[in-house]
Design a protein around this motif. Structure first.
Motif, PDB file in Angstrom:
ATOM      1  N   GLY A 104     107.522 -30.292  43.140  1.00  0.00           N
ATOM      2  CA  GLY A 104     108.437 -29.713  44.120  1.00  0.00           C
ATOM      3  C   GLY A 104     108.274 -30.303  45.497  1.00  0.00           C
ATOM      4  N   THR A 105     109.144 -29.852  46.387  1.00  0.00           N
ATOM      5  CA  THR A 105     109.154 -30.281  47.779  1.00  0.00           C
ATOM      6  C   THR A 105     108.953 -29.068  48.671  1.00  0.00           C
ATOM      7  N   LEU A 106     108.016 -29.191  49.603  1.00  0.00           N
ATOM      8  CA  LEU A 106     107.749 -28.126  50.566  1.00  0.00           C
ATOM      9  C   LEU A 106     108.829 -28.121  51.630  1.00  0.00           C
ATOM     10  N   ARG A 107     109.351 -26.930  51.916  1.00  0.00           N
ATOM     11  CA  ARG A 107     110.344 -26.741  52.977  1.00  0.00           C
ATOM     12  C   ARG A 107     109.929 -25.487  53.745  1.00  0.00           C
ATOM     13  N   GLY A 108     108.909 -25.641  54.611  1.00  0.00           N
ATOM     14  CA  GLY A 108     108.377 -24.486  55.338  1.00  0.00           C
ATOM     15  C   GLY A 108     107.676 -23.556  54.372  1.00  0.00           C
ATOM     16  N   ASP A 109     108.155 -22.307  54.287  1.00  0.00           N
ATOM     17  CA  ASP A 109     107.559 -21.319  53.384  1.00  0.00           C
ATOM     18  C   ASP A 109     108.260 -21.269  52.036  1.00  0.00           C
ATOM     19  N   ARG A 110     108.977 -22.344  51.689  1.00  0.00           N
ATOM     20  CA  ARG A 110     109.635 -22.467  50.379  1.00  0.00           C
ATOM     21  C   ARG A 110     109.139 -23.727  49.680  1.00  0.00           C
ATOM     22  N   LEU A 111     109.041 -23.638  48.380  1.00  0.00           N
ATOM     23  CA  LEU A 111     108.708 -24.777  47.535  1.00  0.00           C
ATOM     24  C   LEU A 111     109.808 -24.858  46.487  1.00  0.00           C
ATOM     25  N   GLU A 112     110.590 -25.935  46.521  1.00  0.00           N
ATOM     26  CA  GLU A 112     111.722 -26.076  45.616  1.00  0.00           C
ATOM     27  C   GLU A 112     111.475 -27.255  44.697  1.00  0.00           C
ATOM     28  N   GLY A 113     111.730 -27.055  43.397  1.00  0.00           N
ATOM     29  CA  GLY A 113     111.501 -28.159  42.479  1.00  0.00           C
ATOM     30  C   GLY A 113     111.865 -27.823  41.059  1.00  0.00           C
ATOM     31  N   GLU A 114     111.119 -28.450  40.137  1.00  0.00           N
ATOM     32  CA  GLU A 114     111.347 -28.264  38.709  1.00  0.00           C
ATOM     33  C   GLU A 114     110.030 -27.989  38.011  1.00  0.00           C
ATOM     34  N   VAL A 115     110.098 -27.172  36.980  1.00  0.00           N
ATOM     35  CA  VAL A 115     108.930 -26.880  36.158  1.00  0.00           C
ATOM     36  C   VAL A 115     109.267 -27.222  34.711  1.00  0.00           C
ATOM     37  N   HIS A 116     108.311 -27.865  34.060  1.00  0.00           N
ATOM     38  CA  HIS A 116     108.442 -28.128  32.630  1.00  0.00           C
ATOM     39  C   HIS A 116     107.342 -27.360  31.919  1.00  0.00           C
ATOM     40  N   VAL A 117     107.740 -26.554  30.954  1.00  0.00           N
ATOM     41  CA  VAL A 117     106.805 -25.792  30.136  1.00  0.00           C
ATOM     42  C   VAL A 117     106.913 -26.352  28.723  1.00  0.00           C
ATOM     43  N   THR A 118     105.777 -26.580  28.087  1.00  0.00           N
ATOM     44  CA  THR A 118     105.761 -27.125  26.736  1.00  0.00           C
ATOM     45  C   THR A 118     106.764 -26.403  25.844  1.00  0.00           C
ATOM     46  N   GLY A 119     107.610 -27.193  25.177  1.00  0.00           N
ATOM     47  CA  GLY A 119     108.576 -26.638  24.244  1.00  0.00           C
ATOM     48  C   GLY A 119     109.817 -26.049  24.882  1.00  0.00           C
ATOM     49  N   GLN A 120     109.945 -26.172  26.195  1.00  0.00           N
ATOM     50  CA  GLN A 120     111.083 -25.600  26.924  1.00  0.00           C
ATOM     51  C   GLN A 120     111.799 -26.710  27.700  1.00  0.00           C
ATOM     52  N   PRO A 121     113.079 -26.514  28.015  1.00  0.00           N
ATOM     53  CA  PRO A 121     113.765 -27.502  28.864  1.00  0.00           C
ATOM     54  C   PRO A 121     113.255 -27.423  30.301  1.00  0.00           C
TER      55      PRO A 121
END
Length: 131
Positions: A104-121
């Protein structure tokens, strides 16, 4: 300086701030530092695990080095493959056969990005710093 700013030196180090990269060519050292964003704190995410458990992370930071605990419901797990480069953050946590990879990317008090969990999109997420 803003996160992501690059600092280069061939002569002086910066106390206990280790370089992100260094080189040695023909008797001369070169060191590179990338100014890190502020990732320290407790983060709550707007996504849940495949089992429905809430996800959060507690991050400790010393300059660009991060460590902490991934919170999967009531379970606390260590972080692996941590990296903070400028305002970009990534970390991994393992829970049994399941792997959680956050980028993810830090934007002040926010963290925006993507998560990959095994077996999930791959899923987008937003994290909010809780303290």
């Amino acid at each position: 300086m803003r996160p992501g700013t690059r600092i280069v030196s061939y002569l002086f180090a910066m106390d206990d701030w280790d370089p992100d990269a260094w080189t040695h060519i023909e008797g001369t050292h070169g060191m590179l530092w990338i100014v890190p964003g502020n990732a320290a704190g407790n983060w709550r995410f707007d996504v849940r695990s495949p089992d429905g458990a809430p996800l959060a992370v507690r991050i400790e930071q010393h300059v660009q080095k991060i460590d902490g605990r991934f919170l999967l419901g009531d379970t606390s797990l260590p972080l692996f493959d941590t990296r903070l480069e400028g305002d970009r953050l990534k970390f991994t946590a393992l829970s049994g056969e399941r792997r959680f990879d956050f980028k993810g990317t830090l934007r002040g008090d926010r963290l925006e990005g993507e998560v990959h969990v095994t077996g999930q999109p791959l899923r987008p997420f937003v994290g909010v710093r809780a303290g």
